[in-house]
Design a protein around this motif. Structure first.
Motif, PDB file in Angstrom:
ATOM      1  N   GLY A 154     -48.202 -70.818 -42.282  1.00 52.72           N
ATOM      2  CA  GLY A 154     -47.451 -69.631 -41.890  1.00 52.72           C
ATOM      3  C   GLY A 154     -46.054 -69.556 -42.483  1.00 52.72           C
ATOM      4  O   GLY A 154     -45.406 -68.509 -42.437  1.00 52.72           O
ATOM      5  N   ASN A 155     -45.566 -70.631 -43.044  1.00 51.77           N
ATOM      6  CA  ASN A 155     -44.282 -70.637 -43.781  1.00 51.77           C
ATOM      7  C   ASN A 155     -44.604 -70.016 -45.126  1.00 51.77           C
ATOM      8  O   ASN A 155     -45.407 -70.579 -45.884  1.00 51.77           O
ATOM      9  N   ASP A 156     -44.056 -68.780 -45.372  1.00 49.23           N
ATOM     10  CA  ASP A 156     -44.610 -68.016 -46.491  1.00 49.23           C
ATOM     11  C   ASP A 156     -43.656 -67.887 -47.672  1.00 49.23           C
ATOM     12  O   ASP A 156     -42.430 -67.952 -47.519  1.00 49.23           O
TER      13      ASP A 156
ATOM     14  N   PHE B  59     -35.611 -70.994 -53.131  1.00 50.30           N
ATOM     15  CA  PHE B  59     -34.461 -70.199 -52.714  1.00 50.30           C
ATOM     16  C   PHE B  59     -34.723 -69.596 -51.329  1.00 50.30           C
ATOM     17  O   PHE B  59     -35.804 -69.057 -51.067  1.00 50.30           O
ATOM     18  N   ASN B  60     -33.697 -69.684 -50.483  1.00 49.42           N
ATOM     19  CA  ASN B  60     -33.789 -69.088 -49.147  1.00 49.42           C
ATOM     20  C   ASN B  60     -33.487 -67.590 -49.203  1.00 49.42           C
ATOM     21  O   ASN B  60     -32.865 -67.121 -50.163  1.00 49.42           O
ATOM     22  N   PRO B  61     -33.860 -66.864 -48.151  1.00 38.93           N
ATOM     23  CA  PRO B  61     -33.601 -65.411 -48.135  1.00 38.93           C
ATOM     24  C   PRO B  61     -32.114 -65.053 -48.176  1.00 38.93           C
ATOM     25  O   PRO B  61     -31.764 -63.924 -48.516  1.00 38.93           O
TER      26      PRO B  61
ATOM     27  N   CYS C 114     -42.286 -76.231 -41.274  1.00 32.69           N
ATOM     28  CA  CYS C 114     -41.319 -76.688 -42.288  1.00 32.69           C
ATOM     29  C   CYS C 114     -41.813 -78.035 -42.803  1.00 32.69           C
ATOM     30  O   CYS C 114     -41.841 -79.021 -42.037  1.00 32.69           O
ATOM     31  N   GLY C 115     -42.214 -78.087 -44.064  1.00 27.22           N
ATOM     32  CA  GLY C 115     -42.818 -79.312 -44.600  1.00 27.22           C
ATOM     33  C   GLY C 115     -41.804 -80.433 -44.761  1.00 27.22           C
ATOM     34  O   GLY C 115     -42.030 -81.565 -44.296  1.00 27.22           O
ATOM     35  N   SER C 116     -40.660 -80.133 -45.375  1.00 26.15           N
ATOM     36  CA  SER C 116     -39.642 -81.182 -45.534  1.00 26.15           C
ATOM     37  C   SER C 116     -39.073 -81.564 -44.167  1.00 26.15           C
ATOM     38  O   SER C 116     -38.698 -82.712 -43.931  1.00 26.15           O
ATOM     39  N   GLY C 117     -39.093 -80.575 -43.240  1.00 24.55           N
ATOM     40  CA  GLY C 117     -38.631 -80.859 -41.877  1.00 24.55           C
ATOM     41  C   GLY C 117     -39.561 -81.807 -41.149  1.00 24.55           C
ATOM     42  O   GLY C 117     -39.120 -82.674 -40.386  1.00 24.55           O
TER      43      GLY C 117
HETATM   44  N1  LIG Z   1     -34.581 -73.834 -45.674  1.00 30.48           N
HETATM   45  C1  LIG Z   1     -34.731 -75.116 -46.401  1.00 30.48           C
HETATM   46  C2  LIG Z   1     -35.700 -74.980 -47.594  1.00 30.48           C
HETATM   47  C3  LIG Z   1     -37.154 -74.680 -47.180  1.00 30.48           C
HETATM   48  C4  LIG Z   1     -37.798 -75.819 -46.457  1.00 30.48           C
HETATM   49  C5  LIG Z   1     -39.152 -75.541 -45.789  1.00 30.48           C
HETATM   50  N2  LIG Z   1     -39.685 -74.217 -45.912  1.00 30.48           N
HETATM   51  C6  LIG Z   1     -40.183 -76.608 -46.155  1.00 30.48           C
HETATM   52  O1  LIG Z   1     -41.393 -76.342 -46.085  1.00 30.48           O
HETATM   53  O2  LIG Z   1     -39.751 -77.744 -46.451  1.00 30.48           O
HETATM   54  C7  LIG Z   1     -33.333 -75.589 -46.891  1.00 30.48           C
HETATM   55  O3  LIG Z   1     -32.457 -74.729 -47.115  1.00 30.48           O
HETATM   56  O4  LIG Z   1     -33.167 -76.798 -47.077  1.00 30.48           O
END
Ligand SMILES: N[C@H](CCC[C@H](N)C(=O)O)C(=O)O
Length: 300
Positions: free
Chosen positions: A12-14, A73-75, A225-228
């Motif tokens: 769902g993270n698009d 890139f973020n929104p 959030c994958g990196s999260g």
């Molecule tokens: N907003 C994050 C980048 C996207 C991370 C997230 N969508 C993922 O899946 O890791 C940042 O500025 O570090």
């Protein structure tokens, strides 16, 4: 100026993925080689643009061993050094288990038989300077207090959190996920985080299972959030709360995260496995006057 894009999501993270490699654009000379923060905001806008949590651009690699160079890139127009869910989507889009060149280094990927994607997300950075934080501290115990009262915490009460970087800054609070939308916006910009931060709210359900909600830097609350998820497992392992292989359950599904021992038991890479879905492809017309409904000049 028109160019092709692909819309994909990971739990769902698009994402809008634009492949700027010449052979893909078919020599379309009108295709830009990069975008301004304002154009990024316009493309990400869910009313006047295509709409996504992050814009992802692909370019020819300039690092030996890489198959493609990827930027996120973020929104709000800001660039992130990592994006786990988008990394899986790029691997699924290109196929053949590509190695991604990112700001956090080369990320090998594996397209698994059942359709899931595994990404070696690199090593976490756990020193305060590397997250980065604005003051020296033990990143397993952040000097962070609740910026407001909620049903679960008083204003000013100490928050229980840890931080690391996966190529982008993450704070993981061991706190009810319901407070993500209330506390996330203020903590994202807390003075402790000179480059702002992604704020994860993690509930530990067992040594191999947690629930996570993330208020993302520059994007707000996202379904996953994958990196999260990688950062949350690293931070929880460092606090002795979970094992090194842990399922991270988010709104629309789970990721399997494994923090490999590495040589010194701390510096191994983090492996993330999960889905990636292609939704549609299209052409987008972009002009400098493309309106966008953003609240502020992008890139701040
Ligand atoms: N907003 C994050 C980048 C996207 C991370 C997230 N969508 C993922 O899946 O890791 C940042 O500025 O570090």
């Amino acid at each position: 100026m028109s160019f092709a894009f692909t819309k994909m999501h990971g739990l769902g993270n698009d994402f809008v993925i634009i492949d700027f490699r010449a052979e893909v654009q078919g020599g379309n000379s009108s295709a830009p080689s990069s975008l301004t923060p304002r154009q990024i905001a316009a493309l990400c806008d869910r009313r006047t643009g295509i709409g996504c949590d992050q814009l992802v651009t692909l370019a020819a690699p300039n690092s030996p061993g890489a198959d493609v160079q990827v930027r996120f890139f973020n929104p709000d127009g800001s660039e992130a050094g990592a994006c786990g869910n988008a990394s899986r989507c790029v691997a699924a889009l290109l196929g053949d288990s590509p190695t991604l060149q990112t700001q956090h280094g080369l990320l090998p990927t594996t397209c698994l038989p059942g359709g899931e994607i595994r990404v070696q997300m690199g090593r976490p950075l756990t020193a305060w300077q590397d997250v980065p934080l604005s003051e020296p501290c033990d990143t397993r115990a952040l000097p962070l207090n609740a910026p407001r009262a909620t049903d679960h915490v008083k204003e000013g009460e100490k928050l229980d959190g840890a931080a690391c970087s996966m190529g982008n800054p993450h704070a993981t609070l061991f706190h009810v996920i319901e407070d993500a939308a209330l506390l996330g916006p203020m903590l994202e910009k807390a003075p402790l985080f000179p480059e702002r931060a992604n704020i994860g709210f993690a509930e530990i359900l067992s040594p191999r299972h947690m629930r996570l909600r993330v208020w993302e830097r520059g994007a707000g609350l996202t379904p996953a959030c994958g990196s999260g998820a990688c950062a949350a497992v690293v931070n929880a392992v460092r606090r002795g709360l979970v094992e090194r292989h842990c399922r991270v359950e988010m709104e629309l599904g789970s990721l399997e995260i494994a923090w490999n021992e590495g040589t010194d038991g701390q510096s191994g890479t983090v492996e993330m496995t999960g889905p990636a879905v292609k939704v549609f492809s299209g052409l987008f017309e972009l002009t400098d006057s493309t309106p966008w409904s953003g609240q502020r000049e992008p890139g701040l």
